[in-house]
Every structure is written in structure tokens, then in C-alpha cells.
Design a protein around this motif. Sequence first.
Motif, mmCIF file in Angstrom:
data_model
loop_
_atom_site.group_PDB
_atom_site.id
_atom_site.type_symbol
_atom_site.label_atom_id
_atom_site.label_comp_id
_atom_site.label_asym_id
_atom_site.label_seq_id
_atom_site.Cartn_x
_atom_site.Cartn_y
_atom_site.Cartn_z
ATOM 1 N N GLY A 148 0.878 -1.224 0.029
ATOM 2 C CA GLY A 148 0.027 -0.053 -0.050
ATOM 3 C C GLY A 148 0.688 1.270 0.007
ATOM 4 N N LEU A 149 1.721 1.345 0.797
ATOM 5 C CA LEU A 149 2.626 2.298 0.882
ATOM 6 C C LEU A 149 3.542 2.718 -0.599
ATOM 7 C CD1 LEU A 149 4.283 1.905 4.407
ATOM 8 C CD2 LEU A 149 2.615 3.765 3.805
ATOM 9 N N LEU A 150 4.040 1.490 -1.146
ATOM 10 C CA LEU A 150 4.981 1.676 -2.150
ATOM 11 C C LEU A 150 3.820 2.206 -3.431
ATOM 12 C CD1 LEU A 150 7.052 -1.406 -2.325
ATOM 13 C CD2 LEU A 150 7.773 0.651 -2.251
ATOM 14 N N ASN A 151 2.461 2.043 -3.279
ATOM 15 C CA ASN A 151 1.799 2.242 -4.399
ATOM 16 C C ASN A 151 1.270 3.714 -4.253
ATOM 17 O OD1 ASN A 151 0.690 0.290 -6.798
ATOM 18 N ND2 ASN A 151 1.417 -0.982 -4.998
ATOM 19 N N THR A 152 1.436 4.469 -3.257
ATOM 20 C CA THR A 152 1.053 5.855 -2.989
ATOM 21 C C THR A 152 2.160 6.758 -3.510
ATOM 22 O OG1 THR A 152 1.908 5.875 -0.611
ATOM 23 C CG2 THR A 152 -0.366 5.160 -0.778
ATOM 24 N N PHE A 153 3.328 6.130 -3.551
ATOM 25 C CA PHE A 153 4.187 7.025 -4.040
ATOM 26 C C PHE A 153 4.473 7.533 -5.424
ATOM 27 C CE2 PHE A 153 6.823 4.988 -0.390
ATOM 28 C CZ PHE A 153 6.551 6.017 0.463
ATOM 29 N N GLY A 154 3.523 6.903 -6.329
ATOM 30 C CA GLY A 154 3.364 7.310 -7.830
ATOM 31 C C GLY A 154 3.673 6.266 -8.731
ATOM 32 N N VAL A 155 3.278 6.429 -10.132
ATOM 33 C CA VAL A 155 3.364 5.323 -10.831
ATOM 34 C C VAL A 155 4.655 5.269 -11.626
ATOM 35 C CG1 VAL A 155 2.818 6.652 -12.825
ATOM 36 C CG2 VAL A 155 2.272 4.302 -13.166
ATOM 37 N N ARG A 156 5.516 6.309 -11.388
ATOM 38 C CA ARG A 156 6.872 6.137 -11.668
ATOM 39 C C ARG A 156 7.859 5.222 -10.827
ATOM 40 N NH1 ARG A 156 8.379 10.032 -15.659
ATOM 41 N NH2 ARG A 156 6.835 11.787 -15.937
ATOM 42 N N LEU A 157 7.571 5.214 -9.655
ATOM 43 C CA LEU A 157 8.303 4.200 -8.971
ATOM 44 C C LEU A 157 7.595 2.894 -9.143
ATOM 45 C CD1 LEU A 157 10.178 3.498 -6.595
ATOM 46 C CD2 LEU A 157 8.276 3.971 -4.982
ATOM 47 N N VAL A 158 6.620 2.798 -9.236
ATOM 48 C CA VAL A 158 5.804 1.357 -9.775
ATOM 49 C C VAL A 158 6.552 0.938 -10.909
ATOM 50 C CG1 VAL A 158 3.477 0.087 -9.959
ATOM 51 C CG2 VAL A 158 3.875 1.893 -8.162
ATOM 52 N N ALA A 159 6.500 1.808 -11.936
ATOM 53 C CA ALA A 159 6.983 1.433 -13.259
ATOM 54 C C ALA A 159 8.494 0.632 -13.281
ATOM 55 C CB ALA A 159 6.875 2.470 -14.313
ATOM 56 N N VAL A 160 9.283 1.629 -12.449
ATOM 57 C CA VAL A 160 10.612 1.147 -12.151
ATOM 58 C C VAL A 160 10.778 -0.324 -11.506
ATOM 59 C CG1 VAL A 160 12.907 1.627 -10.981
ATOM 60 C CG2 VAL A 160 11.557 3.389 -12.407
ATOM 61 N N LEU A 161 10.225 -0.266 -10.365
ATOM 62 C CA LEU A 161 10.137 -1.526 -9.553
ATOM 63 C C LEU A 161 9.543 -2.907 -10.392
ATOM 64 C CD1 LEU A 161 8.940 -0.273 -6.109
ATOM 65 C CD2 LEU A 161 11.249 -1.038 -6.814
ATOM 66 N N ASN A 162 8.458 -2.436 -11.327
ATOM 67 C CA ASN A 162 7.794 -3.599 -12.280
ATOM 68 C C ASN A 162 9.059 -3.857 -13.338
ATOM 69 O OD1 ASN A 162 5.538 -4.195 -11.131
ATOM 70 N ND2 ASN A 162 4.616 -2.249 -11.913
ATOM 71 N N SER A 163 9.789 -2.962 -13.830
ATOM 72 C CA SER A 163 10.669 -3.389 -14.711
ATOM 73 C C SER A 163 11.907 -4.259 -14.078
ATOM 74 C CB SER A 163 11.434 -2.242 -15.326
ATOM 75 O OG SER A 163 10.491 -1.489 -16.179
ATOM 76 N N VAL A 164 12.253 -3.903 -12.833
ATOM 77 C CA VAL A 164 13.126 -4.735 -12.026
ATOM 78 C C VAL A 164 12.581 -6.342 -12.042
ATOM 79 C CG1 VAL A 164 14.457 -4.973 -9.760
ATOM 80 C CG2 VAL A 164 14.086 -2.567 -10.941
ATOM 81 N N SER A 165 11.175 -6.187 -11.619
ATOM 82 C CA SER A 165 10.609 -7.693 -11.537
ATOM 83 C C SER A 165 10.849 -8.653 -12.516
ATOM 84 C CB SER A 165 9.119 -7.065 -11.337
ATOM 85 O OG SER A 165 8.472 -8.544 -10.989
ATOM 86 N N VAL A 166 10.598 -7.983 -13.966
ATOM 87 C CA VAL A 166 10.848 -8.836 -15.114
ATOM 88 C C VAL A 166 11.941 -9.421 -14.953
ATOM 89 C CG1 VAL A 166 10.993 -8.815 -17.407
ATOM 90 C CG2 VAL A 166 9.284 -7.383 -16.455
ATOM 91 N N TRP A 167 13.126 -8.750 -14.583
ATOM 92 C CA TRP A 167 14.330 -9.439 -14.840
ATOM 93 C C TRP A 167 14.729 -10.088 -13.462
ATOM 94 C CZ3 TRP A 167 15.998 -9.499 -19.473
ATOM 95 C CH2 TRP A 167 15.606 -8.268 -20.310
ATOM 96 N N TRP A 168 14.072 -10.001 -12.466
ATOM 97 C CA TRP A 168 14.075 -10.659 -11.007
ATOM 98 C C TRP A 168 13.577 -12.015 -11.456
ATOM 99 C CZ3 TRP A 168 15.990 -9.038 -6.244
ATOM 100 C CH2 TRP A 168 15.624 -10.236 -5.190
ATOM 101 N N HIS A 169 12.383 -12.108 -12.106
ATOM 102 C CA HIS A 169 11.709 -13.248 -12.385
ATOM 103 C C HIS A 169 12.528 -14.171 -13.272
ATOM 104 C CE1 HIS A 169 8.218 -11.627 -10.507
ATOM 105 N NE2 HIS A 169 7.669 -12.900 -10.395
ATOM 106 N N LEU A 170 12.977 -13.534 -14.500
ATOM 107 C CA LEU A 170 13.702 -14.379 -15.473
ATOM 108 C C LEU A 170 15.108 -14.749 -15.273
ATOM 109 C CD1 LEU A 170 12.912 -12.154 -18.713
ATOM 110 C CD2 LEU A 170 11.778 -14.445 -17.887
ATOM 111 N N VAL A 171 15.944 -14.110 -14.259
ATOM 112 C CA VAL A 171 17.222 -14.294 -13.679
ATOM 113 C C VAL A 171 16.757 -15.412 -12.440
ATOM 114 C CG1 VAL A 171 19.348 -13.667 -12.787
ATOM 115 C CG2 VAL A 171 18.199 -12.303 -14.489
#
Length: 490
Positions: A148-171
Amino acid sequence: MGYTQELARSMSGFSNFAVSFSIVSILSGCLTLYGTGMKTGGPALIVWGWPVVGLLTLCVGLAMAEICSSYPTAGGLYYWSAKLTRTRGPAWSWFTGWFNFLGQVAVTASVDYGAAFFTNAFLTLRFGVEASPAHTMEIFAVILLAHGLLNTFGVRLVAVLNSVSVWWHLVGVAIIVGALAFLPDRHASVSFVLTEFVNQTGFHSQFYVALLGLLMAQYTLTGYDASAHMTEETQDAARSGPRGIVNAITVSLVAGWILLLGITFAIRDYDGALNSDTQVPPAQIFIDAIGAGGAEFLLLIVIGAQFFCGMASVTANSRMIYAFSRDGALPGSRLWHRIDPRTQTPTNAVWLATGGALLLGLPALWNTTTYTAVTSISVIGLYISYVIPVYLRLRQGEDFPRGPWHLGRWSRPIGLVAVGWTAVITVLFMLPTASPITTESFNYTPVAVAVVVGFAGLWWLASARHWFTGPHVQGTPPETGARDTELEVR
């Protein structure tokens, strides 16, 4: 689409894909329900059920992607339903939205509760913390708070973390499969992995048990509608949204199968994994294969992936709540569709998403089969909301206004497969999952679905049918839709 642009359109096509891929999260869905798969069909269903379900799910995703290209809005499915029917558009839209709301909340609950399970298993291995329902619930609440806290900081932060998530999953998949392939001194046989059928449900019908075993794959391959809900924040949305849906399914299908094969070949003590002190069968499989130290490292990879998945789920859920409230379809709509002027984020909707997930997960304190029921609820709620607009699009035939991304002559056959498969799983995942049926083993999925459908249905008949006219294109909910909130204020 006629709405006022209130959300920040700052996401790239890759970021849009990343949200759906993070919610599908093969490291979350596959591993969280792996123990369920071991009991309902065993290795044979785990390995062969995945590609079968994956291809059928891809048909659903392709049908949805074509509609998304024509109507790229945050409301997604319920907006599509309103636009794709010639009659009773508000009713179709209303019930599509409520099913989607139910599925979205259930996905958030199941993902974060799964993350709590694995976190508790890690704490058990590292610090000796008891893997009890109470401890799991405490961790579950903390994870929801963080999301909840992370999602209140704005979509730019969420977008960066989701991009990291893709590589986290694949690696992460590469590391886990590599470790399980090369570090153990022996592996399960090919015949065991590809043909061993296990039934620990209490039912005698192997066919019925095999169908139950499809839940693991079908639960994992959900949530890709997030790409549609994020289109109002995505550049070139009519192309990026559909690609995000299809690519999330396709990449997950391939990487997930590799992951499942790697874990299944690493099984040494089948019953020992199911009865592990950690209460997480994959954790015990890791321990047996590469030792406690290596198992802890692999668990941290899985927990990280689950955390990213839950965060993306809250993001998509909040956008759906925001859009549905913008059209006056939720109690207290004026509150839930407010945008934070600093972050351009629907903050109140974020906290409704996390609060609803917490409430849905609370019965796990008393019922050991609750988690399986929550996953079933997420599948049923989401897939019914997925298939309603697909069905309505089929009825339109050639009158459907195609967007720049479409299926051409394949629209009808793919749509028919999507509708048929959804009908099958809707019935299947409401059926009992263990025998004998007791208060502990009862599948309360039909109860939860009936409560939500009953509430939405009664509200529609008693009130909403008189004022809910479907998506409201002025950017604010209709006055009549906010009637309940105004009465509360007075």
C-alpha cells in the motif's frame, strides 16, 4: 475514450508488459500452489497440465487483447462490456465490473498470503520461527501495508520496480533451475517426472482429481488484464496494452514450464516435502536437493518475486477500483476515485485494495483450506470478467470496431475457445477439493462468489438499475451513482 486525462501517461510499452508479467509471476503462482499440485495429480499433472492450460489461457488473452486495442481505458473489462452490447449495456458492465473487482481483490490476497507463507518458511529455517497461521497472518498484514505504501508514491516508482521485477523473475528462474539441475548428486527419473500420477485428495476418480490439478497452472496464469487497466498511463496504449497482455502470457508459459520441470526433477522425498515443518513443499525440495543454506538463498529469490507480484497486483487493482468508482459503481465512489494531486495516483483506491485483500485472507486463521479457496475465487472472478466482453464481441461479429492490433479471421475461433474454457473452469473450481467434506476441508469458493454476486445483484435490482448508465465519459461519476455517499455525509 471521452474521459478526462487525470492519470500520468508516463509508462512505456515494456513497463505495461512488466505489470502483467509481474502479476502472473511464475515464481509466485507455480511455487505457492506446488504442494496442491503434488496432491492433485502429482508430477504428471504439474508437468503436462501447464502447457495445456497455458495454450487455452493464451486464447483468452488474445481475445482480450483485440478488445483492449479498440478500448484502451483504465476501466478495461467493464468498459468493454458496456460498449460491445447493443442492449442492456449498463447491466453487462455492472456485473463484469463486480466480478473483476472480486477477482482482483482475491488475487492480491492470494499472492501476498503466499508471500507470507514463504517468508514464514524462511524465518523457520533461519531463526526457528514457528510456521503457524497466526505468524503467517501477521506477515501477510505487513506485506500488504508495504505494498500500500509503495503504491502511494506514484506510478513512476511502480513502473521502475515492475521493470526490475521482470529481470528478477527471469534471472531468478535461471538461478533456481540451474542450482537444482547441477548441484544435486541425483535427480528423479524421467518416467517419474512425466508419468507419475498422485491422488491424495480422498476422491476415487482420477479424472476428477486430474481436473482439480489444473488449478495450479490456471491460478498462475491470471492477472494479465493489468495491462488493460494501466493503458491510461501507457504511451501508444492501443498497441502497447494488447502486446502487454499477450507477451505476459507467452513469456510466462515458456519460463514457467522450465521452472516446473526443474523443481519436479529435484524431488527426492515426496511425502517428506508434503509434510515439511516449513509447511511449504518447495522449500523442503530445495533443502533435500542442495541443503539448508542453498534453500534459504532460493527462498529469498522466490519471496522477492512474490513481493513484486503483490505490489503489481495492488497497482492494477487500485486502477480498476478508481475507474469503477469514477463511474459511480462502488459504495463510496466519491472517496475511491480521488486522485492525489502530487503523485497523480488513486491513493484511496490503493488502500481499499489492500484492506479488501486483508479481509478476504483472514479466514485462513481458522480454515486450513482457505488459501486454495481464495485462489479459486481469484480464477473464477477474473475469468468471468474476462470472458463476458469476449462473448459480447463474438455476438457483434463484423460490426466490431477493430483497433490497430487485431486477430483478423482468427477472432471467432479463438473467442469460442476462450468462452468454452472459461465455462469449464468456472464450474470446476467451485467443486470440492478434498474428501471427506468437513468444516475444515470445505471449499468456500461458491459462498464467497455468491455473496458478491448476491450483493451486486440485489443492489442492481433495488437501486443501481435506475441510475447506473455504464461508463460515464465526463471523468466524474454520475450524481445518482454517488447517492449513498451523499446520504452518509448528511
